[in-house]
Design a protein around this motif. Sequence first.
Motif, PDB file in Angstrom:
ATOM      1  N   LEU A 138       0.850  -1.219   0.098  1.00  0.00           N
ATOM      2  CA  LEU A 138      -0.068  -0.063  -0.004  1.00  0.00           C
ATOM      3  C   LEU A 138       0.830   1.334   0.066  1.00  0.00           C
ATOM      4  N   GLU A 139       2.087   1.059  -0.232  1.00  0.00           N
ATOM      5  CA  GLU A 139       2.864   2.083  -0.250  1.00  0.00           C
ATOM      6  C   GLU A 139       2.632   2.955  -1.452  1.00  0.00           C
ATOM      7  N   PRO A 140       2.618   4.513  -1.333  1.00  0.00           N
ATOM      8  CA  PRO A 140       2.259   5.240  -2.278  1.00  0.00           C
ATOM      9  C   PRO A 140       3.448   5.146  -3.482  1.00  0.00           C
ATOM     10  N   VAL A 141       3.030   5.258  -4.751  1.00  0.00           N
ATOM     11  CA  VAL A 141       4.349   5.388  -5.741  1.00  0.00           C
ATOM     12  C   VAL A 141       3.968   6.139  -6.839  1.00  0.00           C
ATOM     13  N   VAL A 142       5.009   6.592  -7.640  1.00  0.00           N
ATOM     14  CA  VAL A 142       4.651   7.575  -8.784  1.00  0.00           C
ATOM     15  C   VAL A 142       3.937   6.668  -9.888  1.00  0.00           C
ATOM     16  N   THR A 143       2.525   7.195 -10.319  1.00  0.00           N
ATOM     17  CA  THR A 143       2.022   6.322 -11.259  1.00  0.00           C
ATOM     18  C   THR A 143       1.975   7.099 -12.654  1.00  0.00           C
ATOM     19  N   ARG A 172      15.493  19.425   2.409  1.00  0.00           N
ATOM     20  CA  ARG A 172      16.829  19.290   2.534  1.00  0.00           C
ATOM     21  C   ARG A 172      17.576  18.895   1.319  1.00  0.00           C
ATOM     22  N   ASP A 173      16.615  18.106   0.705  1.00  0.00           N
ATOM     23  CA  ASP A 173      17.197  17.258  -0.507  1.00  0.00           C
ATOM     24  C   ASP A 173      16.508  17.783  -1.826  1.00  0.00           C
ATOM     25  N   ALA A 174      17.174  17.714  -3.003  1.00  0.00           N
ATOM     26  CA  ALA A 174      16.516  18.166  -4.082  1.00  0.00           C
ATOM     27  C   ALA A 174      16.395  16.657  -5.116  1.00  0.00           C
ATOM     28  N   LEU A 175      15.227  16.572  -5.858  1.00  0.00           N
ATOM     29  CA  LEU A 175      15.103  15.693  -6.700  1.00  0.00           C
ATOM     30  C   LEU A 175      15.877  16.182  -8.149  1.00  0.00           C
ATOM     31  N   LEU A 176      16.770  15.161  -8.592  1.00  0.00           N
ATOM     32  CA  LEU A 176      17.098  15.493 -10.186  1.00  0.00           C
ATOM     33  C   LEU A 176      16.333  14.668 -11.207  1.00  0.00           C
ATOM     34  N   TRP A 177      15.933  13.490 -11.022  1.00  0.00           N
ATOM     35  CA  TRP A 177      15.129  12.682 -11.922  1.00  0.00           C
ATOM     36  C   TRP A 177      14.389  11.643 -11.196  1.00  0.00           C
ATOM     37  N   GLU A 178      13.543  11.240 -12.004  1.00  0.00           N
ATOM     38  CA  GLU A 178      12.653  10.018 -11.599  1.00  0.00           C
ATOM     39  C   GLU A 178      12.307   9.162 -12.783  1.00  0.00           C
ATOM     40  N   ARG A 179      12.513   8.014 -12.633  1.00  0.00           N
ATOM     41  CA  ARG A 179      12.035   7.254 -13.957  1.00  0.00           C
ATOM     42  C   ARG A 179      10.547   6.761 -13.785  1.00  0.00           C
ATOM     43  N   VAL A 180       9.748   7.050 -14.581  1.00  0.00           N
ATOM     44  CA  VAL A 180       8.456   6.945 -14.765  1.00  0.00           C
ATOM     45  C   VAL A 180       7.892   6.110 -16.025  1.00  0.00           C
ATOM     46  N   GLY A 181       7.382   5.009 -15.985  1.00  0.00           N
ATOM     47  CA  GLY A 181       7.154   4.306 -16.996  1.00  0.00           C
ATOM     48  C   GLY A 181       8.237   3.803 -18.167  1.00  0.00           C
ATOM     49  N   SER A 203      25.236  16.228 -16.308  1.00  0.00           N
ATOM     50  CA  SER A 203      26.603  16.070 -15.951  1.00  0.00           C
ATOM     51  C   SER A 203      26.582  14.419 -15.450  1.00  0.00           C
ATOM     52  N   GLU A 204      27.636  13.719 -15.309  1.00  0.00           N
ATOM     53  CA  GLU A 204      27.942  12.493 -14.790  1.00  0.00           C
ATOM     54  C   GLU A 204      27.242  12.239 -13.644  1.00  0.00           C
ATOM     55  N   PHE A 205      27.385  13.271 -12.673  1.00  0.00           N
ATOM     56  CA  PHE A 205      26.847  13.031 -11.413  1.00  0.00           C
ATOM     57  C   PHE A 205      25.327  12.972 -11.542  1.00  0.00           C
ATOM     58  N   VAL A 206      24.554  13.794 -12.318  1.00  0.00           N
ATOM     59  CA  VAL A 206      23.047  14.021 -12.456  1.00  0.00           C
ATOM     60  C   VAL A 206      22.641  12.510 -13.062  1.00  0.00           C
ATOM     61  N   GLN A 207      23.320  12.154 -13.901  1.00  0.00           N
ATOM     62  CA  GLN A 207      22.807  10.915 -14.628  1.00  0.00           C
ATOM     63  C   GLN A 207      22.833   9.598 -13.649  1.00  0.00           C
ATOM     64  N   ASN A 208      24.034   9.954 -12.709  1.00  0.00           N
ATOM     65  CA  ASN A 208      24.237   8.672 -11.705  1.00  0.00           C
ATOM     66  C   ASN A 208      23.144   8.794 -10.469  1.00  0.00           C
ATOM     67  N   ASN A 209      22.820   9.937 -10.309  1.00  0.00           N
ATOM     68  CA  ASN A 209      22.056  10.187  -8.730  1.00  0.00           C
ATOM     69  C   ASN A 209      20.799  10.717  -9.160  1.00  0.00           C
ATOM     70  N   ALA A 210      19.714  10.411  -8.566  1.00  0.00           N
ATOM     71  CA  ALA A 210      18.199  10.543  -8.767  1.00  0.00           C
ATOM     72  C   ALA A 210      17.926  11.860  -7.806  1.00  0.00           C
ATOM     73  N   GLU A 211      18.878  12.061  -6.788  1.00  0.00           N
ATOM     74  CA  GLU A 211      18.544  13.191  -6.040  1.00  0.00           C
ATOM     75  C   GLU A 211      19.879  13.533  -5.358  1.00  0.00           C
ATOM     76  N   MET A 212      19.810  14.791  -4.712  1.00  0.00           N
ATOM     77  CA  MET A 212      21.310  14.932  -4.118  1.00  0.00           C
ATOM     78  C   MET A 212      21.063  15.837  -2.899  1.00  0.00           C
ATOM     79  N   TYR A 213      21.669  16.235  -1.999  1.00  0.00           N
ATOM     80  CA  TYR A 213      21.689  16.969  -0.655  1.00  0.00           C
ATOM     81  C   TYR A 213      21.720  18.485  -1.118  1.00  0.00           C
ATOM     82  N   LEU A 214      20.809  19.302  -0.718  1.00  0.00           N
ATOM     83  CA  LEU A 214      20.594  20.734  -1.322  1.00  0.00           C
ATOM     84  C   LEU A 214      21.551  21.457  -0.609  1.00  0.00           C
TER      85      LEU A 214
END
Length: 598
Positions: A138-143, A172-181, A203-214
């Motif tokens: 029942l955990e909420p997910v991105v649909t 405190r953290d920033a979303l960089l990307w999310e995989r949807v579908g 950048s390679e960092f953004v490609q490898n990390n979905a979020e970062m400490y802001l």
Amino acid sequence: MKAKTIKRLVSIGVAIFLMYVLVFTSLFESVEYRVQDAAFQWPGVTHYDIMVIGIDERALAKFDRWPWPRHVMAEAIHILNSDPSARPAVIAIDVMFSEEDRLSPEGDAALVAAARSYDNILMASSFVIGIDRDTLSLEPVVTGIDKPFPTLLPYVRHGIVNGIHSNDGFIRDALLWERVGGERVYSFPVMAAKMYLRMHETSEFVQNNAEMYLRFTGEPGDTGNPGCFFMFSFAEIFEEDFDPALVQDAIVLIGPYAIGMMDHYQVAITHGAHMYGVEIHANTVQALLEGMYTLRATPLLARPVIIAIILLALAVGELLKMRHSLIAFAAASVSYLAVALYFFFLQGLVLPLFAPLFALIFIAIYQLIYSYVLQEIEKSKLRKIFEKYVDPKLVNELIKSGEAEANTAGKKKDIAVVFVDVRGFTPMTEALRDTPEIIVQTLNEYLELTTDSVFKNGGSIDKFIGDATMALFNGFVPLEDYVYRSVKSAWDMVQGADAVNQTIKEKFGIEIGFGIGIHCGEAIVGNLGSEFRKDYTAIGDTVNTAARLESNAKKSQVLISRDVYDLLGDRITASSIGEVPLKGKSIPMELFELTGVK
């Protein structure tokens, strides 16, 4: 039972207790966050090209109600873009337009027309949260994603505006990307930074990390505070004395800036004060532009660190005299804090702070109490043990923070700058989208050609920017006759492109060529950039002018400035194309098309 055995048993109990509350529960999670906020969040200098336009009480009063008719935002877009030579690099609108306005279709039409007229519009999109019916959880997910409405979507870019909230409600953290579908969807700030830098990829960092400490730089508030981003009211756009040049080449972030609009949050840098979402986006964009990439230590790393400190502190307490133990604990606390700051600022890693320091303080207090209670029992035995131990002052030398290399001072130099861009590359990527390896191979052939031509004539490659190349002559290495050599390298590129083009045309029926711009003059050359990311490069009007010439060059055309033409005289052949207005230049420049090199 011997006193020493009793103490060891008590120490084991203390170790188990500390590990349980600090490692295996979230009892002090909120406290840990607050300590990190105090240690790591320091206001700084905000980026001059990031501006906030607030939909504030003044704007709400001007346009009566919210949400406004969409022609209001359309008109704002036209005003901001009204000066062709001073347009913003990005107009990022943190307002959702996910559904068509059925009561006012003419407002939708106006907004679509405005977006279609320009290529610098970024709109907000957001996640659709639901339940994954394919699992029992029942955990909420991105649909899904709420994107700009269908007729608007083709003419704008969009990015996710959802924030990441800690358990205590702070951001405190920033979303960089999310995989949807199966599709990677980038965040609103990442898209703004990409558009500003004109990047095809992140950048390679953004490609490898979905979020970062802001790492916040700007504080909430208006421009009266030097720690805030440049900000003005949305209403000011519509005033007669508004000058569009104010936002030239800037990232303009438009978003709610009134309490009633429910887009304000507690963030790390304010210690409880609220910050509007548009300001959070501005801080995230600055972190991306400055290369302030930071990650939180994963539990796989953080937990062993805390456990090791607990065990080592207890071991020190067992082996050292109380006075020496306290010195060691103090030294260890200072050393660990120094290490944490080193990893944060120079390695981009957020280590736990409260848990290790609390463990050291707790164990120090425990040692004081136990020493007081069992002083007479342990006195003689502890002395014998401690006399065999090394001088605890050496603890201060166990962990040392590194020193950043000294900056290379910038110098003024006369240089020639060559900008090269591949014309026809986008159609090629579309035609060959199913064969990315051929795209990369083809691009590499062109970049190989530009590199060889520059090196053969004594120049230096400053950087590759996607399918573009920036080269300097007399920039990094002193070079005689550098202006002629820069023109010669460009001519070699144009001539060498024929062979590569022939192969591509035969295989794919696509023609590609170079657009090249060359200018010479004074520039600042040196190790430039932030404390966190540096490049040895050149900056100044000479560089900017060369880039503008390249942007005006057609396929297989080399444009040179009047300065270059006058310096080389009859050593080249070139024809004037007249005076051309260049972006960022108040006076048109006379440009010449290179037709030959003697």
